[in-house]
Design an enzyme around this catalytic site. Structure first.
Site, PDB file in Angstrom:
ATOM      1  N   LEU A 507      -3.193  10.110   6.760  1.00 37.45           N
ATOM      2  CA  LEU A 507      -2.839  11.252   6.077  1.00 37.45           C
ATOM      3  C   LEU A 507      -3.682  11.589   4.995  1.00 37.45           C
ATOM      4  O   LEU A 507      -3.719  12.871   4.581  1.00 37.45           O
ATOM      5  CB  LEU A 507      -1.307  11.354   5.835  1.00 37.45           C
ATOM      6  CG  LEU A 507      -0.346  11.302   7.026  1.00 37.45           C
ATOM      7  CD1 LEU A 507       1.251  11.140   6.513  1.00 37.45           C
ATOM      8  CD2 LEU A 507      -0.353  12.508   7.885  1.00 37.45           C
ATOM      9  N   GLY A 511      -5.281   6.813  -5.426  1.00 36.46           N
ATOM     10  CA  GLY A 511      -5.686   5.426  -6.082  1.00 36.46           C
ATOM     11  C   GLY A 511      -4.734   4.115  -5.550  1.00 36.46           C
ATOM     12  O   GLY A 511      -5.211   3.173  -5.900  1.00 36.46           O
ATOM     13  N   PHE A 512      -3.625   4.574  -5.094  1.00 40.47           N
ATOM     14  CA  PHE A 512      -2.750   3.463  -4.717  1.00 40.47           C
ATOM     15  C   PHE A 512      -3.243   2.837  -3.230  1.00 40.47           C
ATOM     16  O   PHE A 512      -3.358   1.512  -3.067  1.00 40.47           O
ATOM     17  CB  PHE A 512      -1.382   3.980  -4.159  1.00 40.47           C
ATOM     18  CG  PHE A 512      -0.408   2.894  -3.544  1.00 40.47           C
ATOM     19  CD1 PHE A 512       0.618   2.559  -4.678  1.00 40.47           C
ATOM     20  CD2 PHE A 512      -0.291   2.374  -2.628  1.00 40.47           C
ATOM     21  CE1 PHE A 512       1.568   1.667  -4.167  1.00 40.47           C
ATOM     22  CE2 PHE A 512       0.784   1.470  -2.222  1.00 40.47           C
ATOM     23  CZ  PHE A 512       1.596   1.164  -2.887  1.00 40.47           C
ATOM     24  N   GLY A 513      -3.806   3.618  -2.452  1.00 44.45           N
ATOM     25  CA  GLY A 513      -4.317   3.150  -1.152  1.00 44.45           C
ATOM     26  C   GLY A 513      -4.228   4.285  -0.158  1.00 44.45           C
ATOM     27  O   GLY A 513      -3.798   5.364  -0.483  1.00 44.45           O
ATOM     28  N   PRO A 514      -4.593   4.128   1.336  1.00 46.01           N
ATOM     29  CA  PRO A 514      -4.415   5.185   2.302  1.00 46.01           C
ATOM     30  C   PRO A 514      -2.808   5.274   2.625  1.00 46.01           C
ATOM     31  O   PRO A 514      -2.055   4.355   2.329  1.00 46.01           O
ATOM     32  CB  PRO A 514      -4.908   4.367   3.495  1.00 46.01           C
ATOM     33  CG  PRO A 514      -5.078   2.850   3.291  1.00 46.01           C
ATOM     34  CD  PRO A 514      -5.170   2.593   1.684  1.00 46.01           C
ATOM     35  N   VAL A 515      -2.586   6.232   3.207  1.00 48.58           N
ATOM     36  CA  VAL A 515      -1.245   6.944   3.687  1.00 48.58           C
ATOM     37  C   VAL A 515      -1.307   7.004   5.069  1.00 48.58           C
ATOM     38  O   VAL A 515      -2.208   8.096   5.578  1.00 48.58           O
ATOM     39  CB  VAL A 515      -0.679   7.949   3.065  1.00 48.58           C
ATOM     40  CG1 VAL A 515       0.731   8.278   3.347  1.00 48.58           C
ATOM     41  CG2 VAL A 515      -0.775   7.545   1.300  1.00 48.58           C
ATOM     42  N   LYS A 529       2.802   4.166   2.738  1.00 47.74           N
ATOM     43  CA  LYS A 529       1.832   4.118   1.676  1.00 47.74           C
ATOM     44  C   LYS A 529       1.337   2.728   1.758  1.00 47.74           C
ATOM     45  O   LYS A 529       2.095   1.994   1.236  1.00 47.74           O
ATOM     46  CB  LYS A 529       2.443   4.567   0.379  1.00 47.74           C
ATOM     47  CG  LYS A 529       1.507   4.575  -0.825  1.00 47.74           C
ATOM     48  CD  LYS A 529       2.124   4.983  -1.955  1.00 47.74           C
ATOM     49  CE  LYS A 529       1.955   6.579  -2.538  1.00 47.74           C
ATOM     50  NZ  LYS A 529       2.481   6.846  -3.731  1.00 47.74           N
ATOM     51  N   ASP A 626       3.311  13.018 -13.833  1.00 48.57           N
ATOM     52  CA  ASP A 626       1.943  13.579 -12.917  1.00 48.57           C
ATOM     53  C   ASP A 626       2.512  14.509 -12.177  1.00 48.57           C
ATOM     54  O   ASP A 626       2.011  14.578 -10.876  1.00 48.57           O
ATOM     55  CB  ASP A 626       1.617  12.316 -12.288  1.00 48.57           C
ATOM     56  CG  ASP A 626       0.069  12.417 -11.691  1.00 48.57           C
ATOM     57  OD1 ASP A 626      -0.613  13.482 -12.124  1.00 48.57           O
ATOM     58  OD2 ASP A 626      -0.520  11.962 -10.702  1.00 48.57           O
TER      59      ASP A 626
END
Length: 818
Positions: A507, A511-515, A529, A626
């Site tokens: 999706l 910064g966390f990674g792919p979703v 996530k 944020d």
């Protein structure tokens, strides 16, 4: 009576000449095909006729795959639909196909009339509608007109993509406006012949995606498109034409389709599922997909973090921008070229070769001759072979900055011109690397040493993995302490729900990674996530996300369903939001036209109530820090839900503000006291909310706003209009004439109250909700904090905290005390 019978027979014979049989594949001179009648190709694969879309009364003349539920592959009158079923197709004696509506010509195949011909229209077995001269028996491929010269949104086998340099025909394809409107949309795929040809997918006048150039086997950057016994690719470049086409051997239904979203898909028809299967698609699957993401002389590697780096011998042009993940300015040479004999070349491979729009090529030169040509020309920046087959041949020279380079599974070498000193440094680094390899080989000859080294490495790796695992386990344990009822999902369950983390289920990525999108066995849709293993920031966000929202329950907050932690994998599981994020809905041209004022007002109201819950009604005061359009998700009914609590801070009930040495957030949404002094409070979120309100009303981004009459950003422009009594002019064109003026003016007024310079002047979210719900008199706003990057830097000169400004939409750290 006998004469009357003969008259009827003659009339019937004449009528048969003026109509077309359903079984025929041709349309003769002066024959007519009415709406409701069709022409079928000889093999029964393609059909020509009239069709409609959705609930519209518009009718179009087109060609479709007869055997695949009527998939339309070509439209004649895409710019001039017929209103009703009175359309008729005819072939004139002058060789022109005409689509008639009564006595009016709606569409024609040409403006040039021919004489002394016997024209006939025919739908060929490959789906090409042609007009040819029946008297020409020597050249059956000489067509007066062919639909293959005028593609719409599909490239069929045998159809050319490119230019006829003799006739000037440019064969490119343009997406439909939407699935119910075949008029030209925003995306176009074409063969760019500036320099050495390459395939471009354009969005309006910008480059959306780039494939190429052709290296003799395929387009560079498209390693999956390899020739095989079924698929045959052809690239032709000569003095008469430049084109690419593919053919299919066998009875396979195939097409390359450009959809209204700009996604390019190679598709085949699957009989047993009665559907099209996309075996190759241009959907961005990693962070390196955007065109020239890393700027001049930058290289993108989706497996690295950060993804952009400078080529050897180059350094960031603006290091301060690179530090905040803005790579658009690219890299510059460490040592300028002197255009002398000392300049040399550094070879790079395993990359998609640079953009070739400023290049020159010669197919007969050798690689040595190519090097000499580049060496002698001071403006030449790099060279390579044109064709990689049989050891390489031809010469390709670049005469501009090298852009859009990314790490890829390619074997084509590119030789970049370098200053002698930089070349020496790179050679030394490579030499050192080679020596290390030799040492490894030498050690490998001693089996005992190899065993010891292997055991040591294994133990170290295992201990490292264990430490990482324990670190992640500690994070999840802290979350579990916050909410013992939070569900735990197994890795196998999540892998199954996401088709083993298929790229087709991605999706987005932050910064966390792919979703990923997933579907559980009970049919519930989820968003997964997945923490990137290399992201330490992501691990901190993971911990914070569980701490902050595990026990928060509100209709305007995204619900955290659970987590998964197993081995090196750490994931958060959320409810799935079907309409994605708010930024797509208000900043995308097509989507914004769908979002009317009542929906926008409902979204503003929902965000306000979600923030009120965080600030006042939840068990702990939560400051999001944020809040932005990208972090507002929309469900099936377009209800807004605040998401991404990785940067949120919890405060005790009596706390109203705090100070930090590490300012996080997104430029354009951060309050001035937070950006400059590190002071954050609930009023910081109020400021971000005010920016959001003005963006929702205007459909413009605060940080990208520009106006021909002044240099203010969106906040400054809104303030200027307010003072002049022209606030309604701020409204997006899509809602300007369809909104309730009083509601629109109230929202703009509230937005200006929320973005006032001083935090103490801004209303609380409780007051905001009251103001949105009632029509009472509002206090006049004071001047907003409409500041630019320059003013922030100037303000920061008096601050004790160093500042790094982000101009990216991504969430990053702005201040970091050392």
């Amino acid at each position: 009576m006998e004469r009357f019978t003969m008259l009827l027979l003659c009339f019937g014979a004449l009528f048969s000449l003026l109509t077309i049989s359903n079984a025929a594949d041709t349309l003769a001179t002066n024959e007519a095909m009415q709406d409701g009648e069709t022409i079928l190709s000889a093999n029964g694969m393609f059909e020509l006729g009239f069709f409609g879309l959705g609930n519209s009364k518009n009718r179009y003349l087109g060609i479709w795959y007869k055997l695949s539920n009527g998939t339309v592959v070509w439209v004649a009158n895409r710019d001039a639909p017929l209103n009703g079923t009175s359309g008729m197709l005819q072939v004139g004696r002058d060789g022109i196909l005409r689509l008639m509506n009564g006595g009016d010509t709606i569409w024609s195949s040409s403006l040039v009339s021919l004489r002394n011909i016997a024209p006939v229209a025919q739908l060929l077995e490959n789906g090409n509608l042609v007009v040819r001269d029946e008297r020409n028996t020597t050249d059956q491929q000489k067509f007066i007109f062919q639909s293959f010269d005028h593609p719409t949104d599909n490239l069929l086998p045998g159809m050319k993509l490119g230019k006829d340099l003799v006739t000037g025909i440019d064969r490119h394809w343009t997406s439909w406006k939407n699935l119910d409107d075949p008029s030209p949309g925003e995306y176009t795929t074409y063969l760019d012949t500036n320099g050495f040809p390459q395939i471009i997918v354009g969005h309006d006048e910008d480059v959306h995606l780039r494939f190429g150039p052709w290296n003799g086997l395929r387009f560079s950057g498209m390693p999956s498109l390899r020739s095989n016994p079924t698929l045959v690719q052809e690239f032709v470049i000569n003095e008469k034409e430049i084109y690419f086409r593919y053919t299919i051997n066998g009875p396979v239904l195939s097409r390359v389709y450009l959809n209204p979203e700009g996604v390019l898909s190679s598709m085949t028809w699957v009989d047993h599922t009665q559907s099209w299967f996309a075996y190759l698609t241009s959907v961005p699957i990693d962070s390196c997909s955007p065109f020239q993401l890393c700027g001049p002389y930058g290289t993108c590697n989706a497996n690295n973090f950060p993804v952009c780096s400078c080529m050897g011998g180059f350094e960031p042009k603006h290091p301060e921008e690179w530090n905040v993940a803005d790579w658009s300015s690219g890299c510059v040479r460490k040592t300028p070229l002197d255009c002398g004999i000392g300049d040399g070349f550094h070879r790079i491979s395993g990359v998609k070769v640079p953009d070739t729009r400023r290049s020159w090529y010669n197919s007969s030169m050798t690689l040595g001759e190519c090097e000499m040509a580049c060496r002698k020309d001071c403006s030449c920046t790099a060279y390579a072979n044109v064709d990689i087959r049989n050891g390489g041949s031809g010469c390709l020279l670049w005469f501009d900055e090298l852009i859009d380079v990314r790490v890829y599974d390619e074997t084509q070498d590119v030789y970049i011109k370098m200053a002698a000193s930089d070349l020496t440094s790179l050679t030394a680094l490579q030499s050192g690397s080679n020596k290390k390899k030799q040492i490894v080989i030498a050690v490998g000859s001693a089996s005992v040493c190899l065993l010891l080294v292997g055991l040591s490495l294994a133990m170290y790796s295992r201990s490292k993995k264990y430490r990482n695992y324990m670190k992640r386990q500690d994070s999840i344990n802290e979350g579990q302490k916050e909410d013992e009822e939070l569900s735990s999902f197994s890795l196998s369950t999540i892998a199954k729900s996401t088709s083993n983390f298929s790229i087709n289920n991605v999706l987005g990525e932050g910064g966390f990674g792919p979703v990923y999108k997933g579907v559980l066995d009970d049919g519930q849709e989820i968003a997964v996530k997945r923490l990137s293993k290399s992201s330490e920031q992501g691990l901190d966000e993971f911990k914070n996300e569980i701490r902050c929202i595990a026990r928060l329950q509100h209709r305007n907050l995204v619900k955290l369903l659970g987590y998964c932690i197993q081995g090196d994998e750490t994931m958060l599981i959320y409810e799935y939001m079907a309409n994605k994020s708010l930024d797509l809905a208000i900043f995308d041209k097509r989507q914004s036209s769908i979002l009317d004022w009542p929906q926008r007002f409902r979204i503003i109201h929902g965000i306000a109530r979600g923030l009120l819950y965080l600030h006042q009604d939840s068990r702990l005061r939560v400051i999001h820090r944020d809040l932005k359009a990208g972090n507002i998700l929309l469900d099936y009914d377009m209800n807004p839900k605040i998401s991404d609590f990785g940067l949120a801070r919890r405060c005790k009930g009596y706390e109203t503000e705090a100070k930090t040495n590490k300012v996080v957030g997104t430029y354009g949404y951060i309050s001035p006291e937070y950006a400059v002094h590190g002071l954050f409070s609930v009023k910081s979120d109020v400021f971000s909310f005010g920016v959001l309100v003005l963006e929702i009303v205007s459909g413009k981004k605060n940080r990208e706003f520009s106006h021909e009459e002044h240099a203010d950003n969106l906040l400054g422009h809104a303030w200027r209009l307010y003072k002049e009594g022209r606030s309604l002019e701020l409204a997006s064109p899509e809602i300007k004439h369809k909104c309730v003026d009083s509601e629109l003016l109230r929202c703009i007024h509230i937005g200006l109250l929320c973005v006032q310079q001083h935090a103490k002047d801004r209303p609380s979210m409780a007051s905001v909700v009251v103001m949105l719900d009632n029509e009472g008199t509002l206090p006049p706003p004071k001047e907003p904090a409409f500041f630019t990057q320059l003013s922030l830097l100037e303000n920061d000169a008096n601050s004790s905290v160093p500042t790094h400004i982000s101009v990216d939409d991504a969430t990053i750290t702005l201040l970091d005390a050392r």
